[in-house]
Design a protein around this motif. Structure first.
Motif, short mmCIF file in Angstrom:
data_model
loop_
_atom_site.label_atom_id
_atom_site.label_comp_id
_atom_site.label_asym_id
_atom_site.label_seq_id
_atom_site.Cartn_x
_atom_site.Cartn_y
_atom_site.Cartn_z
N ASP A 104 1.19 42.17 47.40
CA ASP A 104 -0.13 42.61 47.69
C ASP A 104 -1.31 42.53 46.76
OD1 ASP A 104 -1.53 45.22 48.05
OD2 ASP A 104 -0.24 46.88 46.83
N VAL A 105 -2.25 43.24 46.11
CA VAL A 105 -3.33 42.58 45.48
C VAL A 105 -3.76 43.38 44.27
CG1 VAL A 105 -5.82 41.46 44.82
CG2 VAL A 105 -4.48 41.03 47.29
N MET A 106 -4.07 44.92 45.06
CA MET A 106 -4.14 45.54 43.51
C MET A 106 -3.13 46.36 42.88
SD MET A 106 -7.31 46.32 44.42
CE MET A 106 -8.12 47.55 43.05
N MET A 150 -1.52 36.44 39.61
CA MET A 150 -0.31 36.08 39.14
C MET A 150 0.09 35.15 40.36
SD MET A 150 3.39 37.67 41.78
CE MET A 150 1.90 37.36 43.07
N CYS A 151 -1.13 35.20 42.02
CA CYS A 151 -1.34 33.61 42.49
C CYS A 151 -1.73 32.63 41.70
CB CYS A 151 -1.50 34.48 43.47
SG CYS A 151 -1.93 32.93 44.86
N ARG A 152 -2.83 33.32 40.64
CA ARG A 152 -3.10 32.18 40.28
C ARG A 152 -2.00 31.34 39.19
NH1 ARG A 152 -7.69 33.91 38.68
NH2 ARG A 152 -9.05 33.57 40.28
N ASN A 153 -0.73 32.34 38.32
CA ASN A 153 -0.55 31.97 37.55
C ASN A 153 0.87 30.37 38.23
OD1 ASN A 153 -2.28 33.06 35.36
ND2 ASN A 153 -0.86 35.04 35.34
N LEU A 154 1.04 31.34 39.03
CA LEU A 154 2.27 31.01 39.61
C LEU A 154 1.62 29.01 40.00
CD1 LEU A 154 3.44 34.08 41.70
CD2 LEU A 154 4.91 32.43 39.77
N LEU A 191 6.70 24.23 38.17
CA LEU A 191 8.15 25.14 39.54
C LEU A 191 7.38 25.25 40.65
CD1 LEU A 191 10.75 26.36 36.61
CD2 LEU A 191 11.13 23.87 38.77
N THR A 192 6.03 26.53 40.05
CA THR A 192 6.63 27.42 41.62
C THR A 192 4.27 27.17 41.98
OG1 THR A 192 4.63 28.60 39.66
CG2 THR A 192 7.29 29.44 40.67
N CYS A 193 4.64 25.63 42.09
CA CYS A 193 2.81 25.19 42.56
C CYS A 193 3.04 25.36 44.16
CB CYS A 193 2.71 24.30 41.83
SG CYS A 193 3.67 22.38 42.17
N HIS A 194 3.83 25.02 44.40
CA HIS A 194 4.06 25.31 45.96
C HIS A 194 4.25 25.47 46.51
CE1 HIS A 194 8.15 25.24 44.55
NE2 HIS A 194 8.59 25.53 45.85
N VAL A 195 5.01 27.15 46.32
CA VAL A 195 4.95 28.18 46.67
C VAL A 195 4.11 28.72 47.83
CG1 VAL A 195 6.78 30.15 46.72
CG2 VAL A 195 7.13 28.95 45.23
N PRO A 196 3.95 28.65 49.21
CA PRO A 196 3.09 29.48 49.68
C PRO A 196 2.81 31.23 49.56
CG PRO A 196 4.44 28.92 51.08
CD PRO A 196 5.24 28.34 49.72
N GLY A 222 -9.35 35.30 46.09
CA GLY A 222 -7.47 34.98 46.53
C GLY A 222 -7.59 33.24 47.38
N PHE A 223 -8.34 33.22 48.09
CA PHE A 223 -8.33 31.76 48.18
C PHE A 223 -8.32 30.80 46.87
CE2 PHE A 223 -8.63 33.72 52.69
CZ PHE A 223 -7.30 32.77 53.25
N GLU A 224 -9.42 31.23 46.46
CA GLU A 224 -9.72 30.57 44.40
C GLU A 224 -8.49 30.50 43.96
OE1 GLU A 224 -14.56 30.80 44.62
OE2 GLU A 224 -12.98 32.04 43.54
N ALA A 225 -7.80 31.09 44.40
CA ALA A 225 -6.79 31.56 43.13
C ALA A 225 -5.67 30.46 44.07
CB ALA A 225 -6.38 33.30 42.69
#
Ligand code: ADP
Length: 965
Positions: free
Chosen positions: A762-764, A773-777, A782-787, A803-806
């Motif tokens: 979720d975003v909010m 969270m997405c940006r951090n991952l 370890l997680t940079c490849h996870v969609p 979101g896409f930028e992140a």
């Protein structure tokens, strides 16, 4: 030549001569003698004038020798000349000498004016005309002096007329031809017993009625000449005088003219005056007889008393005559146009007077005439002249102007008030409109927010409901009915949320229409058919007609469907049973113009009141006819119809008659090339599937034959809404290995721990939002490849963009269709699987080139380490883990996730690939290579090699040679 004689003593006369000086005539002795001072003295021979004063001093005026004063014994006691020491006078030729009653000696010069010698003080005063314009005397050539009975001194000049000195005022007055003298050469002056002053001029004898006045009006002079009975009129320089009996004596070139002044016959009759001609604008007045008015009405101008003229007849000329025929040329005139002239004007003997450009007004022409004897007709004659104002300057014209002005002012004021009223009305309307728009926006915003909240529960209702319906017991009619009610109502609710969201999107400019070329006719027919059962239920005839069998048009099917559905649904809703609803489509073709598609939905329903027609397209507007409980609505339908129509560059027109029916007409231009997408396509195409999609999901673990094992992919759900979280968990766990958590932070930590194949978030969310969270991952190796699929109710492009930028890989807006979510999950995971396969193929199997581009940095690091230690048969995961510096299981998962291989499978893959390269070089034999790549025994090496490449290591060389050939 004797020039002057003066009594001297008891019995003597002094005689002045021109050329022989002074002589004394002893009356009794009848003897002449020459005073001693003059004997042999030739300088004093030309005497102009002499005279013995009251003290028996003798004054002698000489030609070019100044003035002599002789004592009573006739000895020279003083000589006055211009350079005579203390006896200075202004000139050397003294023409006249006189003593006034105060005893002052007046000395008149030939060319140098006058000296007055004060006998008491002996001071000499100079009176000269210096031609400065302010001089006391009019001329310096003095001919004579005369003191009248009043003590005034008259000075005759040669060319300057007569000058009168008023001793009381010490003032000189000049009289000349302008004042009525015949001539300005005044030889002598005398006074008769009646007090008239007589002057002897060059050509006349002139009488002046002075009587002590200081100003001398012209009528007071009278000139006498031959016509008056003088024997001749040529006079010489001499002195006139009055005899004791009052006779006047005037010396002339022909002897002396003498007369008693009181013997002159007086002609007292003043001349009569008549007007002899009137000219107006250079034409005789008789030519205007019908254009001007005059009274009395006669053509004889002599009798006319008044004349009235138009404003442009303002150049007037009058001719007149004085009826005195004794010397008529000497008749004199004075004229004055009262109302125009301030003073009387003397025009002499002229008999005409002219006026040009006389302004409109009332005038009186007055003429006075004097005859040759200076007898004046004082009352004269008068002629009233009126020049009329032009019509635009008349009083009624001014009245008209005033009324007009007042009218204009009133009108302006009225207009200003009206304008102000309209302005304030407009302001009010504008304010009202703004308020309405604000309220609508507020409502829309409010509903949009609420809608987001509502949509999730709706999804949570509809999805389980669908599942329940699938599992529904057959033949349970009640259950089926209830399910249907539940379904149709939740669909309605869903529809409503859709409308609100769409309106909001359009309002924000975020609505995208996607066009495709389709045949409109079957499309419209299809929609009509869908409404047939609704129409039937209300016993309404639903008709469909069109003038072409097919009309291809580029349009957004879903938008047009919503427009037409809305209109049809309204038409059926608001039409009573037994009514008729018709959908017709007409294609209008016109030459050189794009085709126009006209879609009309008409009904025979209640109709809409005219005042409501303009409001029905506003959001939330529902007319009074819609409030009956059997008709439900939101007031959003037509607002959406209008907006969607505009997005298609179309127009909508509604006509209606209460009680008769309504008609909604849509006009679209069918110009395929002309229509462009109104909005740029959004980054993520919205997948609004209307039909259910069958999603085949593989459940089992398989090996794809490339040595890549397939286990159940793991998915991490991060969603703070408990229901939705659980719902997704239930939905996905049948197919995937699912872990769920409720906050962004938990999600982040969990992702690092389990390295999932996919994250749905979720975003909010409270602590760390989805984007963060997405940006951090994506930053973590370890997680940079996870969609990551982000899940949100906020569908704005802006939000999606962030979101896409992140690094998010996809977006799904809430509420989502479960099938779509499953489909997206599947697609992404398949894509990942393909990438893994690609790795296995390109990296581990393709021995021809070493393609390491686009390899995850962590995997690359791992591979590099393996290659470095390739001859070490003991190389294992612990060593790798230590080298890379991450947890064992994380390393395992990461490698697995990216390559689809376990760590030992990767080590072996790298060993075999290297072995293939060594063998291909032809430098080493199989057993050497087996050692070099860390295999402990050659048969195990050969087996593994065969299983990977399909041929034995010993065949590598041959195959390479064959390939090269
Ligand atoms: P609703 O969802 O309430 O029908 P709409 O925006 O579709 O909202 O319509 C707004 C109003 O316009 C309705 O409440 C109704 O009063 C009026 N209206 C729309 N179509 C018709 C029609 N065909 N006949 C009569 N009234 C209509």
């Amino acid at each position: 030549m004797i020039t002057s004689i003066s009594p001297f003593g008891e019995d003597s006369l002094l005689i002045g001569t021109w050329g022989h000086g002074l002589w004394v005539f002893h009356v009794n002795k009848k003897k002449f003698s020459k005073p001693e001072a003059f004997v042999g003295h030739n300088n004093y021979s030309q005497i102009f004038d002499l005279f013995a004063d009251d003290e028996k001093n003798v004054w002698i005026g000489l030609h070019e020798e100044g003035l002599l004063r002789l004592d009573p014994k006739l000895n020279i006691s003083a000589h006055y000349t211009p350079d005579g020491g203390k006896n200075v006078i202004s000139g050397i030729s003294v023409r006249r000498i006189m003593q006034d009653r105060s005893g002052n000696i007046w000395i008149g010069h030939l060319t140098n004016g006058i000296n007055i010698l004060d006998k008491k003080t002996n001071k000499i005063r100079n009176i000269v005309n210096d031609y400065s314009g302010k001089s006391q005397i009019s001329n310096n050539d003095i001919l004579n002096f005369f003191e009248d009975s009043g003590g005034n001194i008259w000075i005759g000049t040669n060319g300057g007329g007569v000058n009168l000195y008023l001793p009381d005022k010490d003032e000189f007055i000049h009289l000349n031809e302008k004042d009525g003298l015949i001539n300005d050469v005044v030889f002598s002056i005398t006074e008769d017993d009646q007090g008239y002053i007589w002057m002897q001029t060059n050509r006349s004898i002139t009488r002046l009625n002075y009587y002590g006045q200081t100003s001398l009006p012209i009528p007071q002079t009278r000139n006498f000449d031959i016509e008056d009975g003088l024997p001749h009129a040529e006079f010489i320089f001499s002195t006139s005088m009055k005899s004791e009996d009052g006779k006047l004596l005037f010396p002339s070139s022909n002897g002396i003219i003498s007369f008693y002044p009181d013997s002159i016959v007086k002609t007292d009759t003043a001349p009569k005056i008549v007007i002899t001609g009137i000219e107006i604008n250079n034409k005789p007045f008789s030519e205007y007889d019908d254009k001007i008015s005059f009274s009395p009405n006669t053509k004889n101008q002599a009798l006319i008393e008044s004349i009235t003229l138009k404003h442009y007849l303002n150049r007037l000329s009058f001719e007149f005559s004085a009826l005195d025929f004794f010397k008529p040329l000497n008749n004199q005139f004075l004229v004055k146009l009262q109302g125009f002239d301030d003073d009387w004007a003397s025009i002499g003997s002229n008999r005409t007077v002219s006026y040009i450009n006389l302004p409109p007004g009332n005038y009186t022409l007055r003429i006075k005439a004097g005859n040759s004897h200076n007898i004046w007709n004082e009352s004269g004659i008068t002629l009233n002249v009126k020049i009329k104002q032009p019509w635009w300057q008349t009083w009624w014209a001014y009245l008209f102007y005033a009324i007009l002005l007042i009218g204009i002012l009133v009108l302006l004021r009225y207009m200003a008030i009206r304008k102000e009223r309209i302005k304030s009305k407009n302001r009010f309307e504008l304010l009202k409109l703004e308020k309405e728009i604000e309220l609508d926006k507020f409502k829309l915003d409010f509903f949009t927010k609420i809608t987001h909240e509502i949509r999730t529960p709706i999804t949570l209702i509809t999805t389980p409901l669908e599942k329940l319906m699938q599992k529904q017991r057959k033949n349970d009619k009640d259950e089926e009915k209830y399910f249907q009610i539940l379904k149709s109502n939740s669909e309605k609710l869903y529809q409503l949320t859709n409308e609100i969201l769409d309106l909001h999107k359009i309002d924000e400019g975020n609505f995208t229409i996607r066009k495709a070329t389709e045949d409109l006719i079957p499309f419209l027919k299809g929609i009509t058919d869908r409404f047939s059962s609704f129409a039937e239920s209300k016993n309404i005839t639903l008709g469909f007609s069109c003038n072409y069998e097919s009309v291809y048009w580029e349009f957004d099917t879903s938008a047009i469907e919503r427009i037409v559905s809305n209109l049809l649904s309204n038409a059926i809703k608001f039409t009573p049973p037994n009514g008729k609803v018709q959908l017709s489509c007409t294609l209008n073709k016109e030459k050189d113009k794009p085709d126009v598609i006209e879609i009309e939905v008409s009904d025979t329903g209640k109709g809409i009141a005219p005042k409501e027609l303009q409001d029905i397209f506003k959001p939330f507007y529902q007319s009074d006819n819609a409030t009956s409980h059997d008709i439900s609505g939101t007031g959003l339908g037509l607002a959406l119809v209008k907006e969607l129509t505009y997005l298609h560059h179309g127009q909508i027109k509604a006509t209606s008659k209460v009680g008769v029916g309504s008609s909604f007409k849509l006009y679209f231009t069918n110009h395929l090339a002309q229509l462009e997408n109104t909005h740029a396509p959004s980054l993520v195409p919205e997948l609004e599937a209307t039909a259910d999609v069958e999603i085949p999901i593989e459940n089992d673990r398989t090996n794809d034959g490339n040595g890549v094992c397939k286990t159940r992919e793991s998915i991490l759900i991060v969603e703070d809404n408990k229901d939705l979280n659980e719902f997704m968990l239930t939905m996905l766990e049948n197919h995937y290995q699912v872990t769920s958590c409720y906050t962004g932070k938990q999600g982040y930590e969990k992702a690092l721990e389990i390295i999932p194949d996919l994250i749905i978030s979720d975003v909010m969310m409270p602590d760390m939002n989805g984007v963060e969270m997405c940006r951090n991952l994506k930053k973590e190796p370890l997680t940079c490849h996870v969609p990551v699929i982000l899940l949100t109710a906020l569908s704005k492009e802006k939000n999606q963009l962030s979101g896409f930028e992140a690094g998010a890989d996809d977006y799904i807006s809430k509420p989502f269709n479960t099938n779509i979510l499953l489909m997206k999950v599947k697609n992404i995971l398949t894509l990942r699987g393909n990438i893994r396969m690609q790795f296995a193929k390109t990296f581990l199997l393709d021995t021809t080139e070493d393609n390491r581009e686009n390899i995850d940095p962590l995997v690359e690091k791992t591979v590099a380490f393996i290659e470095k230690n390739i001859d070490n048969p003991e190389l294992n995961i612990q060593q790798l883990q230590r080298e890379i510096g991450i947890g064992r299981s994380q390393l395992f998962l990461k490698i697995k996730n990216i390559t689809g291989l376990t760590v030992s499978e990767l080590i072996q893959g790298v060993r075999l690939k290297k072995a293939h390269a060594f063998l291909g070089s032809g430098l080493y034999n199989v057993s050497e290579v087996s050692d070099m790549v860390g295999f402990k025994n050659i048969s195990h090496f050969s087996r593994c090699f065969k299983s990977k490449f399909g041929y034995l290591p010993s065949n590598v060389k041959n195959i390479k040679l064959a390939n090269d050939r």
